[in-house]
Scaffold this motif. Structure first.
Motif, PDB file in Angstrom:
ATOM      1  N   SER A  35      22.284  27.539  -3.496  1.00 18.52           N
ATOM      2  CA  SER A  35      22.416  28.849  -4.142  1.00 18.52           C
ATOM      3  C   SER A  35      23.780  28.984  -4.829  1.00 18.52           C
ATOM      4  O   SER A  35      24.713  28.224  -4.555  1.00 18.52           O
ATOM      5  N   GLU A  37      25.753  31.326  -4.256  1.00 20.48           N
ATOM      6  CA  GLU A  37      26.681  31.708  -3.184  1.00 20.48           C
ATOM      7  C   GLU A  37      27.283  30.473  -2.512  1.00 20.48           C
ATOM      8  O   GLU A  37      28.485  30.427  -2.241  1.00 20.48           O
ATOM      9  N   GLU A  38      26.453  29.466  -2.249  1.00 23.82           N
ATOM     10  CA  GLU A  38      26.953  28.230  -1.635  1.00 23.82           C
ATOM     11  C   GLU A  38      27.942  27.527  -2.560  1.00 23.82           C
ATOM     12  O   GLU A  38      28.962  27.000  -2.105  1.00 23.82           O
ATOM     13  N   ALA A  40      29.757  29.005  -4.922  1.00 24.72           N
ATOM     14  CA  ALA A  40      30.953  29.856  -4.972  1.00 24.72           C
ATOM     15  C   ALA A  40      31.826  29.620  -3.737  1.00 24.72           C
ATOM     16  O   ALA A  40      33.053  29.480  -3.858  1.00 24.72           O
ATOM     17  N   ASP A  41      31.204  29.543  -2.562  1.00 16.29           N
ATOM     18  CA  ASP A  41      31.962  29.279  -1.331  1.00 16.29           C
ATOM     19  C   ASP A  41      32.689  27.939  -1.410  1.00 16.29           C
ATOM     20  O   ASP A  41      33.856  27.833  -1.054  1.00 16.29           O
ATOM     21  N   ALA A  42      31.993  26.914  -1.903  1.00 20.06           N
ATOM     22  CA  ALA A  42      32.600  25.583  -2.001  1.00 20.06           C
ATOM     23  C   ALA A  42      33.747  25.566  -3.007  1.00 20.06           C
ATOM     24  O   ALA A  42      34.707  24.814  -2.846  1.00 20.06           O
ATOM     25  N   ALA A  44      35.641  28.139  -3.555  1.00 26.14           N
ATOM     26  CA  ALA A  44      36.599  29.140  -3.078  1.00 26.14           C
ATOM     27  C   ALA A  44      36.789  30.266  -4.098  1.00 26.14           C
ATOM     28  O   ALA A  44      37.898  30.725  -4.365  1.00 26.14           O
ATOM     29  N   SER A  46      34.477  33.941  -5.759  1.00 24.36           N
ATOM     30  CA  SER A  46      33.382  34.868  -5.472  1.00 24.36           C
ATOM     31  C   SER A  46      32.171  34.541  -6.337  1.00 24.36           C
ATOM     32  O   SER A  46      32.279  33.857  -7.361  1.00 24.36           O
ATOM     33  N   ARG A  47      31.042  35.037  -5.913  1.00 25.16           N
ATOM     34  CA  ARG A  47      29.812  34.869  -6.687  1.00 25.16           C
ATOM     35  C   ARG A  47      29.984  35.485  -8.079  1.00 25.16           C
ATOM     36  O   ARG A  47      29.520  34.933  -9.080  1.00 25.16           O
TER      37      ARG A  47
END
Length: 193
Positions: A35, A37-38, A40-42, A44, A46-47
């Motif tokens: 996704s 979101e995943e 964006a997390d990787a 660092a 935000s979505r």
């Protein structure tokens, strides 16, 4: 707003887009359905930051495929197409592209199904066709490759063989360890006089 602040913001935005693209390449290579979101997390971020740089997930996937294509073309450019026979040069060129695209095989096969954009696909293949045409033309001039078909057509057919080999590996019909050798052997049979 001063020019210095504008440049710093542009530099920050470029760095952010670069980290998103890098994270997307890494994550999507192993998890093509990851996704936003995943990713964006990787990266660092935000979505919302991802969507500020890439209008949609499809746009991000397309940018990743563009980056992979550019990487592959850069690796192809490093192959000495004038060294040895045309068959050897073609084999080296195909081995290079196989190795480069194999790193992202899951993504590339799922991306082709999820983001159908024939014009982008044709654009990505233009430099690949150019390199293949160079070596095939050399082989035709030396008599090593047949001349019944144009170099462009043979290059296009070799690309189709590459896609077929990749799809066969992805589907489990061809062992990954045999993929490159099968591609090279088939391409040489297609081109040789």
């Amino acid at each position: 707003m001063s020019e210095v602040i504008r440049r710093r913001r542009r530099s920050d935005a470029d760095r952010s887009a670069g980290s998103i693209l890098k994270a997307a390449k890494e994550i999507l290579a192993g998890q093509p359905n990851a996704s936003v979101e995943e990713i964006a997390d990787a990266a660092a971020v935000s979505r919302q930051t991802v969507y500020a740089h890439f209008k949609s997930r499809e746009g991000l996937v397309s940018a990743v495929v563009d980056a992979i294509s550019a990487e592959t073309v850069a690796e192809m450019a490093a192959v000495d197409l004038a060294d040895g026979s045309a068959s050897d040069a073609l084999a080296r060129l195909l081995a290079t592209t196989w190795a480069a695209t194999s790193r992202y095989s899951l993504l590339l096969h799922s991306a082709a199904l999820a983001v159908p954009d024939p014009s982008a696909d044709r654009r990505r293949h233009v430099p690949v066709v150019d390199y293949l045409e160079q070596v095939i033309t050399r082989g035709q001039a030396s008599g090593e490759f047949h001349c019944e078909s144009s170099a462009w057509w043979l290059a296009t057919a070799v690309i189709a063989l590459g896609h077929a080999a990749g799809e066969a590996v992805a589907a489990g019909r061809l062992p990954a360890r045999d993929g490159m050798a099968t591609l090279v052997a088939s391409a040489l049979r297609l081109c040789q006089a």
